[in-house]
Design an enzyme around this catalytic site. Structure first.
Site, PDB file in Angstrom:
ATOM      1  N   ASP A  77       0.830  -1.202   0.000  1.00  0.00           N
ATOM      2  CA  ASP A  77       0.000   0.000   0.000  1.00  0.00           C
ATOM      3  C   ASP A  77       0.868   1.256   0.000  1.00  0.00           C
ATOM      4  OD1 ASP A  77       0.792  -0.693   2.644  1.00  0.00           O
ATOM      5  OD2 ASP A  77      -0.721   0.665   3.470  1.00  0.00           O
ATOM      6  N   GLU A 137      -0.150  -0.945   5.635  1.00  0.00           N
ATOM      7  CA  GLU A 137       0.975  -0.557   6.488  1.00  0.00           C
ATOM      8  C   GLU A 137       0.939   0.921   6.803  1.00  0.00           C
ATOM      9  OE1 GLU A 137       5.084   0.654   7.680  1.00  0.00           O
ATOM     10  OE2 GLU A 137       3.907   1.375   5.975  1.00  0.00           O
ATOM     11  N   GLU A 166      12.059  -1.872   3.147  1.00  0.00           N
ATOM     12  CA  GLU A 166      11.743  -0.431   3.246  1.00  0.00           C
ATOM     13  C   GLU A 166      12.954   0.353   2.726  1.00  0.00           C
ATOM     14  OE1 GLU A 166       9.178   1.399   4.368  1.00  0.00           O
ATOM     15  OE2 GLU A 166       7.869  -0.057   5.366  1.00  0.00           O
ATOM     16  N   HIS A 340       6.488   9.697   1.073  1.00  0.00           N
ATOM     17  CA  HIS A 340       5.285  10.485   1.408  1.00  0.00           C
ATOM     18  C   HIS A 340       5.363  11.919   0.880  1.00  0.00           C
ATOM     19  CE1 HIS A 340       4.282   7.736   5.110  1.00  0.00           C
ATOM     20  NE2 HIS A 340       4.809   7.072   4.118  1.00  0.00           N
TER      21      HIS A 340
END
Lengths: 363, 363
Positions: A77, A137, A166, A340
């Protein structure tokens, strides 16, 4: 959000182009079905893997009877798409030379592409491998697909060591900060805004909360040889009902990223002390993980990859593996500082280098 | 919101019970069609009145050729229903002894009931009367039904004097404060909330705006013999996008109720000076009205009603009449301090007394 039918993924194509394919499958948290379908159907075409699915979490593993088993895990996600005009970290992805822009480019579809490429390439790995592709997540920890699998399929999370892909920019990052969320509720008294003195303004009363958060100096905490930098922030605020009514309620959502020397309970005490006098409720929390690099399996991986370990600031599911007794590190392509952001991107070579390092370790 | 078919209103029933009937017709701004239908059909049954409708604004007038014409005006919309459990200022209305609870009980269906009772009772008034029942008062001034009528049917607003039946607790209130709304936009820079130092927190940056508003001491301004108390407040705040993203935007809506010695432009200058350094945009404004009680028609009304004039704090459409050159005062049943509260109510005798005072003046 419209889920397009899952197109077939070619896991043997260049891993950077595979990343672009994954970016084009929009998968904001809660809308992972399309990308999970695509991943599941690609993995089911590989005869050397056992594949199961739980919700939108897809799991695949080799069963070669090796003496060691490692987990390679990643979430599928993303955070919501950027809203600012001209943002490049969106869907669909775009190339600028060898740099790939798109939502999830760093967090973390590059890592997911590496997992998929390894799943196809390593038919005879030196260690048995369990691949986990999981949902939810980027939202409250209670929704985590990995957490759900830990309850429903715990046997799938048994391993000697785990690598979470990650973004670490190709270095190894040990442990992670914890994260906790709080709601601060400020109550006032409604009145007509032309007679404000008859009411109590709950937005004005929130000023002191924001001042304390603005003036707070986050700590940097030394844990097991690494320095963990903390963050403590208001992340949402909402208050007021109508343009001519003195507001009787304001809610501030606070996110505290705390060093792994603290439990969630200690983090809560810290925030309550900072915001003393206000109504603070903890709504969500996930413990951090101490680096754990002294563990033999972790040390062996670090030696093979050959990079100096650093601390992980963002919470990652290494904490969840750590709680299950599986030592875990973060190792993946892309700069976590871009995660982000409106301009999220990854360089093709970063994805390729990550794949190469893991192929070397597991062949 | 569902509009129920308009039931017939009996304009000759007790005016307090007529108020209860109006309260039971929910009419939050934008949803006035049902109550406007009921009012229109009741008025059309009265042969001595000429009736027209514009949108959800209903107008009726006598055409007796009197030397003076007066307007009796009231709005038929209300603010939203209260959301707190146990609130009595809601729909449907309830009686507690002789006290009537319900949304609009004070602001201003008691006044509307008085208008309707007068329309039915006064077939031969000493002054010609124009009744205006209008929509969209409790929202942005640009939506006002009275403003719309001023453009489309200006002949309906020609008069020597106007009484607005907003709640004044039976006294006469002269003039009114103006009102202006502003949006204060604070921009930051998004980043992952685990690496807050890479972003700029737009909610933290809003702290200073709230501190200035909280610490501001609103003035009381003497105008034409009356004291106007001002109010300056944040009425809404919203900021942030997700629980793990440093917020890049916060918007604070500010409402300034300013004394009638200022124009909207001067009010804007005042707010800009207070919030200097921030991005302030005026989104809405309506001028106030000086008391105007020195006008002969106003003085005659005050003498007939026999009450000491006071200032009006809330903005009312006296300002709109004032701008059209029609002197106007506020005079209506109910305590304005209860307007927009969760517990809005009016005493039956207050509505009856208002009706009696106007019958005396106009007979």
């Amino acid at each position: 959000m419209i889920q397009t039918p899952a197109p077939a993924l070619d896991l043997t194509s260049d891993v950077a182009h595979l990343t672009a394919r994954l970016l084009d499958l929009e998968s904001v948290s809660g809308h992972e079905a399309g990308i999970a379908d695509a991943i599941e159907s690609a993995l089911r075409r590989l005869d050397h893997l056992e594949v199961v699915r739980n919700g939108d979490c897809v799991m695949a593993r080799t069963m070669l009877g090796r003496s060691e088993r490692v987990i390679l895990a990643g979430h599928i996600d993303t955070v919501p798409l950027p809203t600012a005009a001209g943002s490049r970290g969106t869907v669909p992805s775009t190339w600028e030379g060898e740099t790939l822009f798109g939502r999830g480019a760093t967090d973390m579809k590059g890592g997911v592409a590496v997992q998929l490429a390894l799943a196809a390439a390593l038919t005879e790995p030196t260690r048995d491998i369990t691949f986990i592709f999981y949902d939810h997540e980027e939202v409250e920890a209670s929704l985590s697909g990995l957490g759900r699998v830990a309850h429903s399929h715990p046997e799938w999370l048994e391993a000697d060591f785990a690598v979470l892909l990650e973004p670490t920019d190709g270095t190894v990052e040990g442990g992670c900060n914890g994260t906790a969320r709080f709601e601060v509720r400020i109550t006032g008294k409604a009145s007509h805004s032309a007679r404000a003195w008859m009411g109590v303004n709950a937005i004005h009363a929130a000023a002191d909360v924001l001042v304390r958060l603005r003036d707070h100096q986050p700590a940097t905490v030394h844990v097991d040889g690494l320095d963990y930098r903390e963050s403590l922030n208001a992340v949402k605020v909402t208050g007021g009902t109508a343009g001519n009514v003195i507001p009787d309620s304001t809610v501030i959502e606070v996110n505290y990223r705390f060093a792994p020397d603290k439990t969630p309970e200690q983090a809560e005490e810290y925030v309550r002390a900072l915001l003393e006098g206000f109504d603070v409720e903890r709504t969500d929390a996930a413990a951090g993980a101490r680096p754990g690099l002294q563990h033999p399996a972790a040390a062996a991986f670090v030696a093979a990859v050959g990079a100096e370990p650093k601390p992980k600031y963002g919470w990652t599911d290494v904490a969840r593996f750590s709680a299950l007794g599986v030592p875990a590190v973060n190792f993946g392509p892309g700069d976590a500082l871009l995660a982000h952001t409106d301009d999220e991107h990854v360089h093709a070579d970063a994805v390729r280098a990550c794949l190469q390092a893991l192929v070397t370790w597991l062949s």
